[in-house]
Design an enzyme around this catalytic site. Structure first.
Site, PDB file in Angstrom:
ATOM      1  N   LYS A   1       0.805  -1.230   0.000  1.00 16.78           N
ATOM      2  CA  LYS A   1       0.000   0.000   0.000  1.00 16.78           C
ATOM      3  C   LYS A   1       0.829   1.267   0.000  1.00 16.78           C
ATOM      4  O   LYS A   1       0.607   2.163  -0.800  1.00 16.78           O
ATOM      5  CB  LYS A   1      -0.822   0.060   1.301  1.00 16.78           C
ATOM      6  CG  LYS A   1      -2.232  -0.336   1.201  1.00 16.78           C
ATOM      7  CD  LYS A   1      -2.978  -0.050   2.485  1.00 16.78           C
ATOM      8  CE  LYS A   1      -2.411  -0.339   3.753  1.00 16.78           C
ATOM      9  NZ  LYS A   1      -1.862  -0.338   4.822  1.00 16.78           N
TER      10      LYS A   1
ATOM     11  N   ARG B   1      -9.026   2.797   9.757  1.00 17.31           N
ATOM     12  CA  ARG B   1      -8.595   1.454  10.131  1.00 17.31           C
ATOM     13  C   ARG B   1      -9.696   0.699  10.863  1.00 17.31           C
ATOM     14  O   ARG B   1      -9.512  -0.474  11.179  1.00 17.31           O
ATOM     15  CB  ARG B   1      -7.418   1.537  11.117  1.00 17.31           C
ATOM     16  CG  ARG B   1      -6.056   1.792  10.508  1.00 17.31           C
ATOM     17  CD  ARG B   1      -5.482   0.583   9.838  1.00 17.31           C
ATOM     18  NE  ARG B   1      -4.143   0.196  10.251  1.00 17.31           N
ATOM     19  CZ  ARG B   1      -3.026   0.776   9.851  1.00 17.31           C
ATOM     20  NH1 ARG B   1      -3.054   1.821   9.067  1.00 17.31           N
ATOM     21  NH2 ARG B   1      -1.862   0.321  10.261  1.00 17.31           N
TER      22      ARG B   1
ATOM     23  N   ARG C   1      11.432  -6.093   5.341  1.00 15.90           N
ATOM     24  CA  ARG C   1      11.483  -4.667   5.632  1.00 15.90           C
ATOM     25  C   ARG C   1      12.089  -4.406   7.015  1.00 15.90           C
ATOM     26  O   ARG C   1      12.771  -3.404   7.234  1.00 15.90           O
ATOM     27  CB  ARG C   1      10.060  -4.095   5.577  1.00 15.90           C
ATOM     28  CG  ARG C   1      10.023  -2.601   5.636  1.00 15.90           C
ATOM     29  CD  ARG C   1       8.642  -2.090   5.304  1.00 15.90           C
ATOM     30  NE  ARG C   1       7.703  -2.310   6.387  1.00 15.90           N
ATOM     31  CZ  ARG C   1       6.403  -2.033   6.312  1.00 15.90           C
ATOM     32  NH1 ARG C   1       5.886  -1.557   5.210  1.00 15.90           N
ATOM     33  NH2 ARG C   1       5.608  -2.227   7.336  1.00 15.90           N
TER      34      ARG C   1
ATOM     35  N   ARG D   1      12.411  -1.128  11.333  1.00 16.94           N
ATOM     36  CA  ARG D   1      11.172  -0.664  11.962  1.00 16.94           C
ATOM     37  C   ARG D   1      10.839  -1.514  13.177  1.00 16.94           C
ATOM     38  O   ARG D   1      10.779  -2.726  13.110  1.00 16.94           O
ATOM     39  CB  ARG D   1      10.023  -0.726  10.951  1.00 16.94           C
ATOM     40  CG  ARG D   1       9.724   0.616  10.334  1.00 16.94           C
ATOM     41  CD  ARG D   1       8.595   0.509   9.365  1.00 16.94           C
ATOM     42  NE  ARG D   1       7.312   0.230  10.023  1.00 16.94           N
ATOM     43  CZ  ARG D   1       6.152   0.350   9.404  1.00 16.94           C
ATOM     44  NH1 ARG D   1       6.107   0.740   8.154  1.00 16.94           N
ATOM     45  NH2 ARG D   1       5.034   0.093  10.043  1.00 16.94           N
TER      46      ARG D   1
ATOM     47  N   ARG E   1      -0.322  -7.294  14.187  1.00 17.80           N
ATOM     48  CA  ARG E   1      -0.854  -6.298  13.243  1.00 17.80           C
ATOM     49  C   ARG E   1      -1.787  -6.937  12.229  1.00 17.80           C
ATOM     50  O   ARG E   1      -2.787  -6.348  11.834  1.00 17.80           O
ATOM     51  CB  ARG E   1       0.299  -5.558  12.548  1.00 17.80           C
ATOM     52  CG  ARG E   1       0.956  -4.555  13.501  1.00 17.80           C
ATOM     53  CD  ARG E   1       2.299  -4.097  13.013  1.00 17.80           C
ATOM     54  NE  ARG E   1       2.216  -3.346  11.789  1.00 17.80           N
ATOM     55  CZ  ARG E   1       3.174  -3.329  10.858  1.00 17.80           C
ATOM     56  NH1 ARG E   1       4.272  -4.035  11.026  1.00 17.80           N
ATOM     57  NH2 ARG E   1       3.026  -2.601   9.786  1.00 17.80           N
TER      58      ARG E   1
END
Ligand code: AMP
Length: 188
Positions: free
Chosen positions: A14, A89, A128, A134, A145
């Site tokens: 996204k 969300r 990632r 992160r 998540r």
């Protein structure tokens, strides 16, 4: 002029796709996750309030993100269109956004669901984690998540389907193929 909401699980691509498309259309890419990460980095008031939720993979309280989106949508660059990524969300955020857009007379044109299977999503996020360091891309947080997405965000698919603005795009394809599919879903 285009106003688009991007839905999809974390790791569906996204953010990358929204960034590319927003740039090509010359409209702001409004990512609540990015705004929040930058607030955390700068240890602003907002960042301090949001940090513990983000580190755990939970949603930060609705009012924090609603306020920040309300503020962002009134800025001058957002008057020519926008691409919302990561907001709403959950249903309360979506209802609030509807009210906001009514008041601003900025109806949304399209809602895109960029979908991808769990296996692809988890692998992308783990990759990632290594690349961008992160905090919320560690395996346990990733699983949380995805759960939060399933429980709280997927009800938005029905919510937006009802308004006939929703289009689904397969995010498992190669990056360029996804971009082309998104362009078509939004422009036609
Ligand atoms: P993202 O980059 O969109 O995956 O967002 C990263 C994190 O920021 C999420 O896991 C949440 O903790 C927080 N976040 C981003 N957008 C929202 C939102 N609309 N509502 C609540 N929390 C959010």
């Amino acid at each position: 002029m285009v106003r688009v909401i991007f839905l999809g699980p974390p790791g569906s691509g996204k953010g990358t796709q929204a960034g590319k498309l927003a740039q090509s259309w010359n409209i702001p890419h409004i990512s609540t996750g990015e705004i929040l990460r930058s607030a955390v980095k700068n240890q602003t008031d907002l960042g301090q309030k949001a940090q513990s939720y983000m580190d755990r993979g939970e949603l930060v309280p609705d009012q924090l993100v609603i306020d920040l989106v309300a503020e962002r949508l009134t800025q001058s660059d957002a008057q020519q269109g926008w691409l919302l990524d990561g907001f709403p969300r959950n249903i309360p955020q979506a209802e609030k956004l509807d009210q906001m857009l009514d008041q601003l007379r900025q109806p949304c044109d399209r809602v895109i669901l960029l979908d991808a299977v769990d296996e692809v999503v988890i692998n992308r996020l783990l990759g990632r984690a290594v690349k961008e360091n992160r905090q919320d891309d560690q395996e346990e947080t990733i699983r949380r998540r995805l759960e939060v997405y399933r429980e709280q965000t997927t009800p938005l698919i029905e919510f937006y389907n009802a308004s006939h603005k929703l289009r689904k795009v397969d995010g498992d394809q190669a990056l360029e193929a996804v971009t082309a599919a998104l362009q078509q879903a939004i422009e036609t």
